[in-house]
Motif scaffolding. Structure first.
Motif, PDB file in Angstrom:
ATOM      1  N   PHE A  32     -20.737  -7.228  35.762  1.00 49.33           N
ATOM      2  CA  PHE A  32     -21.252  -7.017  34.408  1.00 49.33           C
ATOM      3  C   PHE A  32     -22.563  -7.778  34.199  1.00 49.33           C
ATOM      4  O   PHE A  32     -23.495  -7.270  33.572  1.00 49.33           O
ATOM      5  CB  PHE A  32     -20.226  -7.478  33.373  1.00 49.33           C
ATOM      6  N   LEU A  33     -22.633  -8.982  34.719  1.00 49.56           N
ATOM      7  CA  LEU A  33     -23.844  -9.793  34.558  1.00 49.56           C
ATOM      8  C   LEU A  33     -25.062  -9.087  35.143  1.00 49.56           C
ATOM      9  O   LEU A  33     -26.136  -9.059  34.536  1.00 49.56           O
ATOM     10  CB  LEU A  33     -23.649 -11.157  35.239  1.00 49.56           C
ATOM     11  N   SER A  34     -24.904  -8.493  36.313  1.00 45.36           N
ATOM     12  CA  SER A  34     -26.043  -7.857  36.978  1.00 45.36           C
ATOM     13  C   SER A  34     -26.303  -6.435  36.483  1.00 45.36           C
ATOM     14  O   SER A  34     -27.449  -5.982  36.436  1.00 45.36           O
ATOM     15  CB  SER A  34     -25.822  -7.830  38.497  1.00 45.36           C
ATOM     16  N   SER A  35     -25.245  -5.721  36.091  1.00 45.02           N
ATOM     17  CA  SER A  35     -25.424  -4.298  35.778  1.00 45.02           C
ATOM     18  C   SER A  35     -25.650  -3.994  34.296  1.00 45.02           C
ATOM     19  O   SER A  35     -26.316  -3.009  33.967  1.00 45.02           O
ATOM     20  CB  SER A  35     -24.213  -3.493  36.273  1.00 45.02           C
ATOM     21  N   LEU A  36     -25.139  -4.826  33.402  1.00 47.03           N
ATOM     22  CA  LEU A  36     -25.328  -4.535  31.976  1.00 47.03           C
ATOM     23  C   LEU A  36     -26.804  -4.479  31.572  1.00 47.03           C
ATOM     24  O   LEU A  36     -27.223  -3.523  30.903  1.00 47.03           O
ATOM     25  CB  LEU A  36     -24.585  -5.565  31.118  1.00 47.03           C
ATOM     26  N   PRO A  37     -27.627  -5.466  31.963  1.00 49.36           N
ATOM     27  CA  PRO A  37     -29.038  -5.386  31.553  1.00 49.36           C
ATOM     28  C   PRO A  37     -29.764  -4.171  32.122  1.00 49.36           C
ATOM     29  O   PRO A  37     -30.649  -3.608  31.466  1.00 49.36           O
ATOM     30  CB  PRO A  37     -29.637  -6.689  32.107  1.00 49.36           C
ATOM     31  N   SER A  38     -29.406  -3.772  33.336  1.00 48.27           N
ATOM     32  CA  SER A  38     -30.141  -2.680  33.986  1.00 48.27           C
ATOM     33  C   SER A  38     -29.598  -1.299  33.637  1.00 48.27           C
ATOM     34  O   SER A  38     -30.337  -0.312  33.675  1.00 48.27           O
ATOM     35  CB  SER A  38     -30.110  -2.865  35.510  1.00 48.27           C
ATOM     36  N   HIS A  39     -28.318  -1.200  33.287  1.00 50.72           N
ATOM     37  CA  HIS A  39     -27.706   0.122  33.103  1.00 50.72           C
ATOM     38  C   HIS A  39     -27.322   0.479  31.675  1.00 50.72           C
ATOM     39  O   HIS A  39     -27.141   1.657  31.370  1.00 50.72           O
ATOM     40  CB  HIS A  39     -26.450   0.251  33.982  1.00 50.72           C
ATOM     41  N   SER A  40     -27.155  -0.499  30.798  1.00 50.64           N
ATOM     42  CA  SER A  40     -26.598  -0.177  29.484  1.00 50.64           C
ATOM     43  C   SER A  40     -27.454   0.819  28.703  1.00 50.64           C
ATOM     44  O   SER A  40     -26.919   1.684  27.997  1.00 50.64           O
ATOM     45  CB  SER A  40     -26.387  -1.452  28.660  1.00 50.64           C
ATOM     46  N   ALA A  41     -28.761   0.721  28.842  1.00 52.99           N
ATOM     47  CA  ALA A  41     -29.640   1.644  28.102  1.00 52.99           C
ATOM     48  C   ALA A  41     -29.541   3.072  28.625  1.00 52.99           C
ATOM     49  O   ALA A  41     -29.862   4.024  27.906  1.00 52.99           O
ATOM     50  CB  ALA A  41     -31.086   1.158  28.186  1.00 52.99           C
ATOM     51  N   ALA A  42     -29.088   3.229  29.881  1.00 52.09           N
ATOM     52  CA  ALA A  42     -29.007   4.557  30.486  1.00 52.09           C
ATOM     53  C   ALA A  42     -27.655   5.226  30.275  1.00 52.09           C
ATOM     54  O   ALA A  42     -27.458   6.368  30.670  1.00 52.09           O
ATOM     55  CB  ALA A  42     -29.287   4.457  31.992  1.00 52.09           C
TER      56      ALA A  42
END
Length: 335
Positions: A32-42
């Motif tokens: 979650f730490l690595s993927s939330l910033p990069s994927h949440s907007a998509a």
């Protein structure tokens, strides 16, 4: 059917037992730490749809779809939840859930996942990730308010990010449930474990020693009194998901720097909705979201004395990311 079995059409089935091994806090929280910033907007997550099945007993069907427009997260997911509140009188779970993962490039079914277990794992990981930024590094005492299904998951997840926790105090309206959970956790603790598990009958007597206070109840009346929180405490609010529910009073929000998991919390969390309506705090007083913390856009804890508050209501984004990790880890392990 065994965990990891292949259903017709190449769809993998992941049961609760296999999910626990695929998504331990030590894997899911960093994911979650690595993927939330990069994927949440998509990730597109329409509002949860709810359908009344039988108004006489408040049973309902809920649908929570999401899909990603990012090539590095090529999935569609949907969580299907049934809520049958009267089941508790029958000794049956009131909530049941299934999660289905599809390929967003072909539409093919990839995995059928135990949605109840997925929810427990991702919810506790979200709280722990927030605590990574908001709880004191030297946290020693965890107070668990509530002894339901989510409680042991929250305790394990918080201990993962704050391994210095040495005392866990559990309170529940039913003292016997708190006592039973303490016994379970004591039995699960490895030999040589240095954590003391205990239960209390009066929450107010211990709330002031909690470095982390985690709440997972269905209460409609404030349980945690903000005036009793000690300087430096971190308050984790998980239970409420509707404006009618409330786990802490307004003073806790006034004393603390408030963060939420995602924007929908501002409209769904009873603690916040009520405080906004009463004018105790405003939406501008909510500092930011979990994505803001994970992505470094907002600063978490600023001092040892500061009180912090994190309110989560859940979202399909974390379901999709947890489903992704479970599926991809399973596929790697099976080859």
């Amino acid at each position: 059917m065994s965990a990891g079995a292949i259903i017709g059409g190449g769809c993998t089935f992941l049961d609760a037992h296999s999910l626990r091994s695929l998504l331990p806090p030590s894997s899911l929280i960093p994911h979650f730490l690595s993927s939330l910033p990069s994927h949440s907007a998509a990730v597109n997550s329409p509002f949860r749809q709810s359908f009344a099945i039988d108004p006489s007993n408040s049973s309902s069907l809920l649908l929570m779809p999401s899909w990603s427009s990012s090539p590095s997260l090529p999935y569609i997911g949907i969580k299907i939840v049934t809520s049958f509140p009267h089941n508790t009188s029958l000794g049956l779970p009131g909530i049941s859930a299934s999660y289905v993962l599809f390929s967003s490039s072909t539409g093919a079914s990839l995995a059928a996942i135990d949605g109840t277990e997925l929810t427990l794992l991702r919810t506790s990981a979200v709280s722990a990730l927030a605590a990574r930024f908001l709880a004191r590094d030297d946290a020693r005492v965890l107070i668990m308010v509530g002894a339901g299904a989510l409680a042991p998951y929250l305790i394990r997840a918080h201990r993962n990010v704050r391994p210095g926790i040495e005392r866990v105090i559990i309170w529940n309206r039913s003292v016997s449930k708190a006592r039973d959970l303490v016994k379970r956790l004591q039995e699960e603790e490895k030999e040589g474990g240095n954590v003391v598990f205990e239960h209390v009958e009066i929450l107010d007597n211990v709330i002031g020693i909690g470095d982390v206070v985690s709440c997972a109840t269905s209460s409609q009346d404030p349980i945690v009194k903000g005036g009793k929180l000690k300087p430096g405490a971190h308050l984790d609010l998980v239970g409420s998901f509707s404006p009618a529910m409330r786990e802490c009073d307004d003073e806790a929000l006034v004393r603390g720097r408030v963060f939420v998991d995602f924007e929908p919390a501002l409209a769904e969390a009873g603690e916040l909705v009520g405080a906004f309506e009463r004018g105790t705090i405003s939406r501008e007083d909510v500092i930011g979201t979990l994505v803001d913390l994970a992505g470094g856009m907002k600063v978490g804890r600023r001092s040892p004395e500061e009180i912090t508050v994190f309110k989560s209501v859940g979202t399909a984004v974390v379901d999709l990311l947890a489903g992704q990790l479970a599926y991809e880890t399973h596929i790697r392990g099976s080859h």
